[in-house]
Write a protein that holds these residues in place. Structure first.
Motif, PDB file in Angstrom:
ATOM      1  N   ILE A   8      39.075  -0.267 -63.095  1.00 47.23           N
ATOM      2  CA  ILE A   8      38.398  -1.659 -62.963  1.00 47.23           C
ATOM      3  C   ILE A   8      37.261  -2.317 -63.994  1.00 47.23           C
ATOM      4  O   ILE A   8      36.155  -0.853 -64.108  1.00 47.23           O
ATOM      5  N   SER A   9      37.692  -3.049 -65.528  1.00 46.20           N
ATOM      6  CA  SER A   9      36.526  -3.288 -66.338  1.00 46.20           C
ATOM      7  C   SER A   9      35.605  -3.936 -66.343  1.00 46.20           C
ATOM      8  O   SER A   9      35.954  -5.073 -66.388  1.00 46.20           O
ATOM      9  N   ILE A  10      34.413  -4.035 -66.082  1.00 48.26           N
ATOM     10  CA  ILE A  10      33.352  -5.078 -66.210  1.00 48.26           C
ATOM     11  C   ILE A  10      32.338  -5.156 -67.099  1.00 48.26           C
ATOM     12  O   ILE A  10      31.833  -6.160 -67.553  1.00 48.26           O
ATOM     13  N   GLY A  11      32.934  -4.821 -68.494  1.00 43.25           N
ATOM     14  CA  GLY A  11      32.440  -4.517 -69.541  1.00 43.25           C
ATOM     15  C   GLY A  11      32.524  -6.032 -69.906  1.00 43.25           C
ATOM     16  O   GLY A  11      32.565  -6.582 -69.497  1.00 43.25           O
ATOM     17  N   GLY A  12      30.757  -5.677 -70.795  1.00 41.89           N
ATOM     18  CA  GLY A  12      30.836  -6.947 -71.740  1.00 41.89           C
ATOM     19  C   GLY A  12      30.441  -6.757 -73.016  1.00 41.89           C
ATOM     20  O   GLY A  12      30.176  -5.966 -73.305  1.00 41.89           O
ATOM     21  N   GLY A  13      31.204  -7.986 -73.643  1.00 42.56           N
ATOM     22  CA  GLY A  13      30.860  -7.291 -75.706  1.00 42.56           C
ATOM     23  C   GLY A  13      31.293  -6.064 -75.892  1.00 42.56           C
ATOM     24  O   GLY A  13      32.518  -5.501 -75.270  1.00 42.56           O
ATOM     25  N   ASP A  16      30.932  -0.721 -72.933  1.00 43.17           N
ATOM     26  CA  ASP A  16      31.936  -0.603 -71.793  1.00 43.17           C
ATOM     27  C   ASP A  16      31.723  -0.568 -70.224  1.00 43.17           C
ATOM     28  O   ASP A  16      29.939   0.340 -70.667  1.00 43.17           O
ATOM     29  N   ASP A  17      31.984  -0.796 -69.419  1.00 39.35           N
ATOM     30  CA  ASP A  17      31.436  -0.399 -67.933  1.00 39.35           C
ATOM     31  C   ASP A  17      32.320  -0.723 -66.863  1.00 39.35           C
ATOM     32  O   ASP A  17      33.217  -1.476 -66.700  1.00 39.35           O
ATOM     33  N   ASP A  18      33.353   0.601 -66.554  1.00 43.10           N
ATOM     34  CA  ASP A  18      34.480   0.669 -66.266  1.00 43.10           C
ATOM     35  C   ASP A  18      33.974   2.086 -64.868  1.00 43.10           C
ATOM     36  O   ASP A  18      33.200   2.462 -64.983  1.00 43.10           O
ATOM     37  N   TYR A  19      34.417   1.388 -64.091  1.00 43.51           N
ATOM     38  CA  TYR A  19      34.740   1.727 -62.413  1.00 43.51           C
ATOM     39  C   TYR A  19      36.460   2.600 -62.456  1.00 43.51           C
ATOM     40  O   TYR A  19      36.982   1.322 -62.255  1.00 43.51           O
ATOM     41  N   THR A  20      36.381   3.515 -61.554  1.00 38.44           N
ATOM     42  CA  THR A  20      37.398   4.184 -61.741  1.00 38.44           C
ATOM     43  C   THR A  20      37.659   4.769 -60.283  1.00 38.44           C
ATOM     44  O   THR A  20      37.502   5.555 -59.331  1.00 38.44           O
ATOM     45  N   PHE A  21      38.254   3.869 -58.632  1.00 33.76           N
ATOM     46  CA  PHE A  21      38.346   3.789 -57.398  1.00 33.76           C
ATOM     47  C   PHE A  21      38.929   4.968 -57.254  1.00 33.76           C
ATOM     48  O   PHE A  21      40.604   5.591 -57.579  1.00 33.76           O
ATOM     49  N   ILE A  57      33.881  -6.637 -60.092  1.00 34.59           N
ATOM     50  CA  ILE A  57      34.574  -5.486 -59.908  1.00 34.59           C
ATOM     51  C   ILE A  57      35.477  -6.370 -59.356  1.00 34.59           C
ATOM     52  O   ILE A  57      36.817  -6.148 -59.654  1.00 34.59           O
ATOM     53  N   ILE A  58      35.380  -6.550 -57.641  1.00 36.13           N
ATOM     54  CA  ILE A  58      36.204  -7.156 -57.027  1.00 36.13           C
ATOM     55  C   ILE A  58      36.689  -8.481 -57.426  1.00 36.13           C
ATOM     56  O   ILE A  58      38.252  -8.623 -57.448  1.00 36.13           O
ATOM     57  N   GLU A  59      36.008  -8.986 -58.208  1.00 32.05           N
ATOM     58  CA  GLU A  59      36.655 -10.363 -59.272  1.00 32.05           C
ATOM     59  C   GLU A  59      37.778 -10.060 -60.139  1.00 32.05           C
ATOM     60  O   GLU A  59      39.149 -10.137 -60.504  1.00 32.05           O
ATOM     61  N   ASN A  60      37.859  -8.647 -61.190  1.00 34.87           N
ATOM     62  CA  ASN A  60      38.744  -8.093 -61.658  1.00 34.87           C
ATOM     63  C   ASN A  60      39.873  -7.030 -61.522  1.00 34.87           C
ATOM     64  O   ASN A  60      40.133  -6.670 -61.855  1.00 34.87           O
ATOM     65  N   CYS A  61      39.457  -7.053 -60.055  1.00 38.61           N
ATOM     66  CA  CYS A  61      40.609  -6.230 -59.374  1.00 38.61           C
ATOM     67  C   CYS A  61      41.946  -6.311 -59.179  1.00 38.61           C
ATOM     68  O   CYS A  61      42.181  -7.955 -59.305  1.00 38.61           O
ATOM     69  N   PRO A  62      42.683  -6.176 -59.902  1.00 41.89           N
ATOM     70  CA  PRO A  62      44.161  -6.310 -59.291  1.00 41.89           C
ATOM     71  C   PRO A  62      43.953  -6.685 -57.626  1.00 41.89           C
ATOM     72  O   PRO A  62      44.051  -6.148 -56.818  1.00 41.89           O
TER      73      PRO A  62
END
Length: 75
Positions: A8-13, A16-21, A57-62
Motif C-alpha cells: 500500500i502506497s501512501i506517499g505524497g508528491g 515514496d512511502d510504501d508498506y508491504t504486509f 493505509i486503511i483508506e488506500n487498502c484494496p
C-alpha cells in the motif's frame, strides 16, 4: 518467508512511502526520507506507524484485503 498480502502506497508528491504486509504480520516499509535520501527500507511493527499513517493505509487498502490489514495494524 511468509506470503505477501499486499503493498500500500501512501506517499505524497514525489516521495515514496510504501508498506508491504505479510501473512505472518511483518511489515516492510520502503520510503524516501528526502530528496537526498531515496529508497530506504526497514522492517517495522504496527506500533511504529502513527495513527494518521494507519488511517491513510486503511483508506488506500484494496477492499478485499482491508480486514487482514486492519488486524495487523491493531496488533
Amino acid at each position: 518467508m511468509e506470503n505477501e498480502i499486499c503493498t500500500i502506497s501512501i506517499g505524497g508528491g514525489w516521495l515514496d512511502d510504501d508498506y508491504t504486509f505479510y501473512e505472518d504480520g511483518r511489515i516492510k516499509r520502503f520510503y524516501d526520507q528526502s530528496s537526498f535520501s531515496y529508497n530506504n527500507t526497514e522492517w517495522i511493527t504496527a506500533q511504529n506507524i502513527s495513527d494518521s499513517k494507519k488511517q491513510k493505509i486503511i483508506e488506500n487498502c484494496p477492499e478485499d484485503k482491508k480486514q487482514i490489514i486492519i488486524q495487523i495494524l491493531n496488533s
